[in-house]
Design a protein around this motif. Structure first.
Motif, short mmCIF file in Angstrom:
data_model
loop_
_atom_site.label_atom_id
_atom_site.label_comp_id
_atom_site.label_asym_id
_atom_site.label_seq_id
_atom_site.Cartn_x
_atom_site.Cartn_y
_atom_site.Cartn_z
N ILE A 113 0.84 -1.19 0.00
CA ILE A 113 0.00 0.00 0.00
C ILE A 113 0.88 1.24 0.00
CG2 ILE A 113 -1.84 1.26 1.17
CD1 ILE A 113 -2.78 -1.33 2.39
N PHE A 114 0.68 2.08 -1.02
CA PHE A 114 1.38 3.37 -1.17
C PHE A 114 0.34 4.45 -0.93
CE2 PHE A 114 3.06 6.97 -3.45
CZ PHE A 114 4.42 6.90 -3.23
N THR A 115 0.44 5.17 0.20
CA THR A 115 -0.58 6.15 0.57
C THR A 115 -0.13 7.55 0.18
OG1 THR A 115 0.34 6.35 2.80
CG2 THR A 115 -1.44 4.77 2.48
N VAL A 116 -1.07 8.33 -0.36
CA VAL A 116 -0.82 9.71 -0.77
C VAL A 116 -1.83 10.60 -0.04
CG1 VAL A 116 -0.68 11.33 -2.67
CG2 VAL A 116 -0.05 8.95 -3.03
N GLY A 117 -1.32 11.51 0.76
CA GLY A 117 -2.19 12.44 1.48
C GLY A 117 -2.40 13.71 0.69
N VAL A 118 -3.66 14.15 0.57
CA VAL A 118 -3.99 15.40 -0.12
C VAL A 118 -4.61 16.35 0.89
CG1 VAL A 118 -4.25 14.47 -2.43
CG2 VAL A 118 -6.15 14.32 -0.88
N GLY A 119 -4.22 17.59 0.84
CA GLY A 119 -4.71 18.57 1.81
C GLY A 119 -3.59 19.05 2.71
N THR A 120 -3.97 19.85 3.71
CA THR A 120 -3.02 20.36 4.68
C THR A 120 -3.53 20.07 6.08
OG1 THR A 120 -4.10 22.53 4.76
CG2 THR A 120 -2.36 22.22 3.11
N GLU A 121 -2.61 20.08 7.04
CA GLU A 121 -3.01 19.82 8.42
C GLU A 121 -3.79 20.99 9.01
OE1 GLU A 121 -0.06 18.19 10.98
OE2 GLU A 121 1.04 17.25 9.36
N ASN A 122 -3.61 22.22 8.47
CA ASN A 122 -4.42 23.35 8.92
C ASN A 122 -5.84 23.24 8.41
OD1 ASN A 122 -2.23 24.49 10.28
ND2 ASN A 122 -1.55 25.57 8.44
N GLY A 123 -6.00 22.72 7.18
CA GLY A 123 -7.31 22.46 6.63
C GLY A 123 -8.04 23.71 6.20
N ALA A 124 -9.31 23.52 5.83
CA ALA A 124 -10.20 24.62 5.43
C ALA A 124 -11.63 24.13 5.58
CB ALA A 124 -9.91 25.06 4.00
N TYR A 125 -12.59 25.04 5.42
CA TYR A 125 -13.99 24.68 5.58
C TYR A 125 -14.50 23.92 4.37
CZ TYR A 125 -14.12 27.75 9.65
OH TYR A 125 -13.89 28.30 10.87
N VAL A 126 -15.40 22.95 4.62
CA VAL A 126 -15.99 22.15 3.55
C VAL A 126 -16.98 23.01 2.79
CG1 VAL A 126 -17.31 20.09 3.01
CG2 VAL A 126 -15.69 20.05 4.91
N LEU A 186 -2.87 7.75 7.47
CA LEU A 186 -2.23 7.30 6.22
C LEU A 186 -0.86 6.70 6.49
CD1 LEU A 186 -3.23 10.35 3.99
CD2 LEU A 186 -4.35 8.13 4.14
N LYS A 187 -0.12 7.25 7.46
CA LYS A 187 1.17 6.67 7.83
C LYS A 187 0.99 5.27 8.41
CE LYS A 187 3.64 11.00 8.79
NZ LYS A 187 4.26 11.83 9.85
N GLN A 188 -0.04 5.11 9.24
CA GLN A 188 -0.30 3.80 9.84
C GLN A 188 -0.61 2.76 8.77
OE1 GLN A 188 -3.54 3.81 12.63
NE2 GLN A 188 -3.34 1.63 13.10
N ILE A 189 -1.38 3.16 7.75
CA ILE A 189 -1.72 2.23 6.67
C ILE A 189 -0.47 1.83 5.90
CG2 ILE A 189 -3.00 2.00 4.51
CD1 ILE A 189 -5.09 3.89 5.68
N ALA A 190 0.38 2.81 5.57
CA ALA A 190 1.59 2.50 4.80
C ALA A 190 2.57 1.67 5.62
CB ALA A 190 2.25 3.80 4.35
N ASP A 191 2.77 2.03 6.89
CA ASP A 191 3.72 1.28 7.73
C ASP A 191 3.25 -0.13 7.98
OD1 ASP A 191 5.23 3.55 7.82
OD2 ASP A 191 4.49 4.21 9.79
N GLY A 192 1.92 -0.35 8.00
CA GLY A 192 1.40 -1.68 8.27
C GLY A 192 1.70 -2.68 7.18
N THR A 193 1.99 -2.21 5.97
CA THR A 193 2.32 -3.12 4.87
C THR A 193 3.70 -2.85 4.30
OG1 THR A 193 1.25 -1.61 3.29
CG2 THR A 193 -0.12 -3.35 4.22
N LYS A 194 4.55 -2.17 5.10
CA LYS A 194 5.91 -1.83 4.67
C LYS A 194 5.88 -0.98 3.41
CE LYS A 194 7.90 -6.01 6.68
NZ LYS A 194 8.65 -7.25 6.43
N GLY A 195 4.85 -0.10 3.34
CA GLY A 195 4.70 0.76 2.19
C GLY A 195 5.33 2.12 2.41
#
Length: 646
Positions: free
Chosen positions: A219-232, A259-268
């Protein structure tokens, strides 16, 4: 028979027009001479030429022009169709389609950025079979695994958050659905590219990640967005912001920890989109270890071109036209022209495979390497180029230029021939081993015959450690010792991988088996020596000096204390003593001598008068607070043999 460009045939209508124009021009010229010169004087003033030669030249010229037009129309024959077979992998995209993917904390929004990543990866990996899963509250398979990337791209272009009626972001459900989809392919190792903001997930990830690892899903995870976020966003609502049931505006943030947990769980691997990282290149490198298999590609129409035939005849007709129109005078001129037309074309002096092989057999390795290199660069077939690269690599290897040999062996891996591929893996592994040994022994080659024990290797490692330890420690970053041995470990680890690949292609290969065992043996011994050096370095770190056993009590008055009297019988002074009773121990150096303020403070690496090398080393260890700069200090990466072959 068909024509690729039939519109060129309209030019054939000009051929008879040119013939008529030539005929009228000849008649007009003849009439002019008749009017200008009297009939009785014409034989004396004009040279009589053969009319037949002129008209024959015109005929061949018109034929050449007609054939050139036919050649431009590009006649071709249909030889049927054939299916292309390529090597590829199964790569499934899982794209988050929840409402939060329309947040604009990245431009233009998270969903558009996720689509762009899919387009880039499809372009970077054209031979892989790809599919698409979209998920929100529920997952759906929108595009099954296929080599038709155009169909997948068309589906991705049409996707938006309205395609799935169930809201939310069921990450666990999407992972389970994607894993089951990949398991149905029957292939052991598959890849899942999971694109999401990690906004919300229900349930535990441990069980589904264990299932993914069991099924061989990377599993190769790609995060989109920022940690500050914005309104929906939501059109039609006040200030165009989405509100929950309580009427509160909803702030969406990216949650990288999920997303890090998902990638680390499969050595991704996990990466954030828009962070400046080349995601397709990173993904291609990360997925390089996944097994490739043969895929049935698209059917390709086989076409046989025939334009060469009319073009060749046209050239011959043009030459004949020129020859018949030429007025030949002396015999010497005829001979010169004939020699020019029929003369041999000198060769460019390019080397042949026989020349390269002879140079290699004769020990002229530099010349052989250059010949094989030129042959590979000029080869039109990839398979021939790979074989020439193998010869170039062998010449470099025998010349002791192991870095050039490793590069040439790597380029020879493009071959589809198993024997060439096996030799390339074996040679690349041997080159990397010798390259590491040369760097360790300051250019010395591996001894021949091979030593039975590791004593020579131990001496080289210890000498290199001593040499690097005498160099100054940088103010920040990694030490030169760590950088050197890390590069050595990487080279030899890659050598083991090449030997493993050679054994896969030829399980009974004795050379690959012996070389692999030898390299692993030295790697394990290197790990032991570096570990011993690390322990010795830690033992040399000075322990914190203890404090005095009692602190004097202050009292009012003239500063007289209630402590024990000193040697002079005086009492009342503060007595800051160490374990040995030395006064002002904290102001003393490692040898017990009280340091004076003479410009030799912390960080002074110059020798002091009367200081031995042992005392200087101990002082430097104490003065440098960063004790993690050793060759393999705690927290540094140590060598481990990879679990999976390269």
């Amino acid at each position: 028979m068909s024509l690729a460009h039939p519109q060129w045939l309209f030019l054939l209508a000009l051929i008879p027009v040119l013939g008529i124009v030539a005929l009228l021009t000849a008649r007009l010229r003849s009439q002019r001479w008749q009017a200008f010169v009297a009939n009785r004087l014409r034989p004396a003033l004009l040279r009589k030429t053969a009319v037949f030669g002129r008209w024959l030249s015109l005929l061949f010229l018109l034929v050449a022009l007609a054939l050139l037009v036919v050649s431009l129309a590009q006649p071709r024959g249909d030889a049927g169709t054939k299916s292309e077979t390529v090597k590829g992998r199964n790569i499934l995209f899982a794209l988050d389609l929840s409402r939060s993917m329309r947040v604009t904390d990245v431009k233009p929004d998270r969903l558009s950025q996720g689509k762009a990543i899919i387009y880039e990866m499809m372009e970077a990996m054209p031979n892989d079979r790809m599919g698409l899963v979209g998920f929100a509250g529920k997952p759906y398979l929108f595009a099954p695994l296929t080599v038709d990337h155009g169909a997948v791209k068309e589906t991705v272009e049409q996707l938006d958050e309205t395609w799935i009626p169930t809201g939310g972001s069921d990450v666990v459900g999407a992972l389970k659905f994607s894993i089951e989809t990949l398991k149905k392919t029957g292939v052991q190792n598959n890849a899942l590219v999971f694109i999401s903001d990690g906004e919300k997930h229900d349930g535990s990830l441990d069980a589904v990640l264990a299932e993914a690892e069991k099924a061989g899903v990377y599993i190769f995870t790609v995060g989109v967005g920022t940690e500050n976020g914005a309104y929906v966003p939501q059109t039609g609502m006040p200030d165009d912001k989405f509100r929950d049931r309580g009427g509160r505006t909803v702030l969406s943030q990216m949650h990288p920890e999920i997303l890090k947990q998902i990638a680390d769980g499969t050595k991704g691997r996990f990466v954030v989109a828009g962070s400046g990282v080349d995601i397709p290149a990173l993904a291609e490198t990360a997925l390089a270890g996944i097994d490739q298999f043969e895929l049935q590609g698209r059917e390709k129409k086989v076409v046989i071109e025939f334009y060469q035939w009319p073009l060749g005849i046209a050239i011959v007709s043009l030459i004949i036209s020129i020859l018949t129109a030429t007025r030949w005078r002396p015999i010497a001129a005829r001979t010169a022209v004939a020699a020019t037309m029929a003369g041999t074309i000198s060769t460019s002096g390019a080397a042949t495979p026989q020349d390269a092989t002879a140079s290699l057999a004769g020990g002229h390795f530099d010349e052989a390497r250059q010949h094989f290199h030129d042959l590979a660069e000029g080869s039109k077939r990839e398979e021939d180029a790979s074989r020439y690269r193998l010869g170039e690599a062998e010449a470099s290897y025998k010349a002791g230029e192991y870095r050039k040999a490793a590069e040439a062996y790597s380029r020879a891996l493009m071959s589809d021939n198993k024997a060439v591929e096996r030799n390339a893996h074996l040679g690349a592994g041997a080159s990397l081993f010798h390259l590491g040994w040369q760097s360790l022994g300051s250019g010395e080659s591996y001894p021949d015959p091979a030593p039975e024990d590791t004593k020579a290797f131990d001496d080289l490692v210890k000498a290199k450690l001593k040499e690097l330890a005498e160099k100054e420690v940088p103010d920040g970053g990694e030490t030169e010792s760590f950088t050197f041995f890390n590069a050595l470990i990487v080279n030899w680890t890659d050598a083991v991988r090449h030997f493993n690949s050679a054994l896969k292609l030829s399980p009974g290969d004795k050379d690959a088996s012996q070389n692999r065992a030898l390299t692993v043996r030295y790697l394990e011994r290197l790990e032991e020596l570096l570990k011993e050096q690390s322990e010795e370095s830690q033992q040399q770190i000075p322990q914190d000096q203890g404090q005095g056993q009692g602190q004097p009590q202050e009292q009012e008055g003239e500063g007289e204390g209630k402590g024990q009297p000193n040697e002079n019988g005086q009492g009342g002074e503060k007595d800051d003593k160490g374990p040995n009773g030395d006064k002002d121990q904290k102001d003393k150096g490692p040898n017990g001598d009280k340091e004076q303020d003479k410009g030799k403070g912390k960080g002074d690496k110059k020798d002091r008068p009367g200081e031995t090398p042992q005392e200087r080393a101990k002082r430097l260890l104490e003065e440098n607070e960063d004790m993690q700069k050793g060759p393999l200090a705690p927290g540094r990466r140590e060598f481990q043999i990879p679990e999976k072959d390269w």
